[in-house]
Motif scaffolding. Sequence first.
Motif, PDB file in Angstrom:
ATOM      1  N   ALA A  59       0.837  -1.211   0.000  1.00 37.24           N
ATOM      2  CA  ALA A  59       0.000   0.000   0.000  1.00 37.24           C
ATOM      3  C   ALA A  59       0.869   1.258   0.000  1.00 37.24           C
ATOM      4  O   ALA A  59       0.480   2.292  -0.557  1.00 37.24           O
ATOM      5  N   ILE A  60       2.038   1.164   0.600  1.00 38.91           N
ATOM      6  CA  ILE A  60       2.957   2.318   0.603  1.00 38.91           C
ATOM      7  C   ILE A  60       3.423   2.611  -0.823  1.00 38.91           C
ATOM      8  O   ILE A  60       3.530   3.764  -1.241  1.00 38.91           O
ATOM      9  N   LEU A  61       3.657   1.548  -1.597  1.00 38.88           N
ATOM     10  CA  LEU A  61       4.073   1.749  -3.001  1.00 38.88           C
ATOM     11  C   LEU A  61       2.945   2.362  -3.834  1.00 38.88           C
ATOM     12  O   LEU A  61       3.195   2.939  -4.885  1.00 38.88           O
ATOM     13  N   ASP A  62       1.708   2.212  -3.368  1.00 39.79           N
ATOM     14  CA  ASP A  62       0.557   2.777  -4.089  1.00 39.79           C
ATOM     15  C   ASP A  62       0.344   4.255  -3.793  1.00 39.79           C
ATOM     16  O   ASP A  62      -0.426   4.920  -4.483  1.00 39.79           O
ATOM     17  N   LEU A  63       0.985   4.774  -2.743  1.00 43.17           N
ATOM     18  CA  LEU A  63       0.769   6.176  -2.369  1.00 43.17           C
ATOM     19  C   LEU A  63       1.302   7.111  -3.447  1.00 43.17           C
ATOM     20  O   LEU A  63       2.153   6.733  -4.257  1.00 43.17           O
ATOM     21  N   SER A  64       0.814   8.342  -3.422  1.00 39.72           N
ATOM     22  CA  SER A  64       1.328   9.344  -4.365  1.00 39.72           C
ATOM     23  C   SER A  64       2.783   9.665  -4.011  1.00 39.72           C
ATOM     24  O   SER A  64       3.224   9.416  -2.877  1.00 39.72           O
ATOM     25  N   ASP A  65       3.501  10.234  -4.975  1.00 41.40           N
ATOM     26  CA  ASP A  65       4.904  10.591  -4.723  1.00 41.40           C
ATOM     27  C   ASP A  65       5.034  11.515  -3.515  1.00 41.40           C
ATOM     28  O   ASP A  65       5.967  11.394  -2.718  1.00 41.40           O
ATOM     29  N   ALA A 129      11.830  -2.532  -4.992  1.00 41.99           N
ATOM     30  CA  ALA A 129      11.041  -1.410  -5.525  1.00 41.99           C
ATOM     31  C   ALA A 129      11.272  -0.142  -4.699  1.00 41.99           C
ATOM     32  O   ALA A 129      11.334   0.966  -5.232  1.00 41.99           O
ATOM     33  N   LEU A 130      11.431  -0.319  -3.387  1.00 42.29           N
ATOM     34  CA  LEU A 130      11.695   0.828  -2.514  1.00 42.29           C
ATOM     35  C   LEU A 130      13.128   1.335  -2.713  1.00 42.29           C
ATOM     36  O   LEU A 130      13.352   2.529  -2.921  1.00 42.29           O
TER      37      LEU A 130
ATOM     38  N   GLY B  55       3.418  -6.549 -11.433  1.00 45.08           N
ATOM     39  CA  GLY B  55       4.654  -6.301 -10.698  1.00 45.08           C
ATOM     40  C   GLY B  55       4.474  -5.150  -9.720  1.00 45.08           C
ATOM     41  O   GLY B  55       3.352  -4.878  -9.290  1.00 45.08           O
ATOM     42  N   LYS B  56       5.587  -4.495  -9.392  1.00 45.79           N
ATOM     43  CA  LYS B  56       5.517  -3.412  -8.399  1.00 45.79           C
ATOM     44  C   LYS B  56       6.055  -2.117  -8.992  1.00 45.79           C
ATOM     45  O   LYS B  56       7.038  -2.140  -9.731  1.00 45.79           O
ATOM     46  N   PRO B  57       5.416  -0.999  -8.632  1.00 46.26           N
ATOM     47  CA  PRO B  57       5.948   0.271  -9.111  1.00 46.26           C
ATOM     48  C   PRO B  57       7.178   0.661  -8.296  1.00 46.26           C
ATOM     49  O   PRO B  57       7.198   0.446  -7.077  1.00 46.26           O
ATOM     50  N   LYS B  62       5.785   8.314  -9.757  1.00 44.62           N
ATOM     51  CA  LYS B  62       4.433   8.559 -10.291  1.00 44.62           C
ATOM     52  C   LYS B  62       3.800   7.302 -10.881  1.00 44.62           C
ATOM     53  O   LYS B  62       3.002   7.363 -11.807  1.00 44.62           O
ATOM     54  N   HIS B  63       4.209   6.157 -10.376  1.00 47.45           N
ATOM     55  CA  HIS B  63       3.679   4.869 -10.840  1.00 47.45           C
ATOM     56  C   HIS B  63       3.872   4.674 -12.341  1.00 47.45           C
ATOM     57  O   HIS B  63       3.030   4.065 -13.007  1.00 47.45           O
TER      58      HIS B  63
END
Lengths: 151, 128
Positions: A59-65, A129-130, B55-57, B62-63
């Motif tokens: 869910a953290i990866l889904d947050l806005s920049d 990803a992080l 996969g993962k962003p 900005k995804h």
Amino acid sequence: MNETQNLDFAGKVGGARALIEAVPAKKGPASVFSFSLVLTSQLRAVRDVGKLVSRDMNAILDLSDESQTDDLLYRTLTSVTWIVDSMTFILDEGTKMAAAERIPASDWPPGLITEIRELVEEFEDIQEALGLGLSDEFKKQVELAKADALR
Amino acid sequence: VADGKITVRVGPTYQRDHDRLSPDDETQKAIDATILDIIAALSENPNNPDKTRAGKPFARDKHQTWKRRISMPGSNMGKRGALRLAYWWRRTEREIVLLYLYYKRDKADLLQKEIDDAKKRFTRTPTT
């Protein structure tokens, strides 16, 4: 990430790890220690809580920049790295011990271990990803690759 | 490659990686299957695709740029582990641009640097 879940997860991992470390390595004939059900139930808890934690981290990866602050990303990277390192240690050591029959096969069920290994891969994906997302060097490489692709 | 809706473009950096790795038939099949998975996930939900397939962003991008682990047949995993595919999702253009094909260890230095930074920030020596 939910702090309570994180602490709970840490406790579960610590519990399983402590059980494994409680068995001293020794040479000579293999002996069987009876952890009957205790280790398996700990591993099930690791799997279940781990799934919740991975969901929160995704869910953290889904947050806005703008919401992905340095503090949040580096804290999560620290947590996920600890999880990956701890779980990898547990799985590797436990698998060695099960192969040496130092823990009963019933306490190291292959199906559950496979599920936990897949969970570790999921955490490794999040870690990557992080980490690469935070890397200025990687960002430069990506921008150049994008520009090259559009030329 | 296109499914009628989403186009896939091969970037020069991806092509370079692909040439360097020269995947065998089995690996190529796994790569193709992964790309089809990604197309399907993005077709179904361009803004919030299913992450098992898409996969993962990468964080703070900005995804736009994503990575997906390629499920390799067991015999092809080897010591290098699973391959990764990084791609750029151009949502408005409905185009996937393949950017990189790599093993985790190929980017390990960049990742480790950030892990070290993270540990410095949040791992404190206990005071007595």
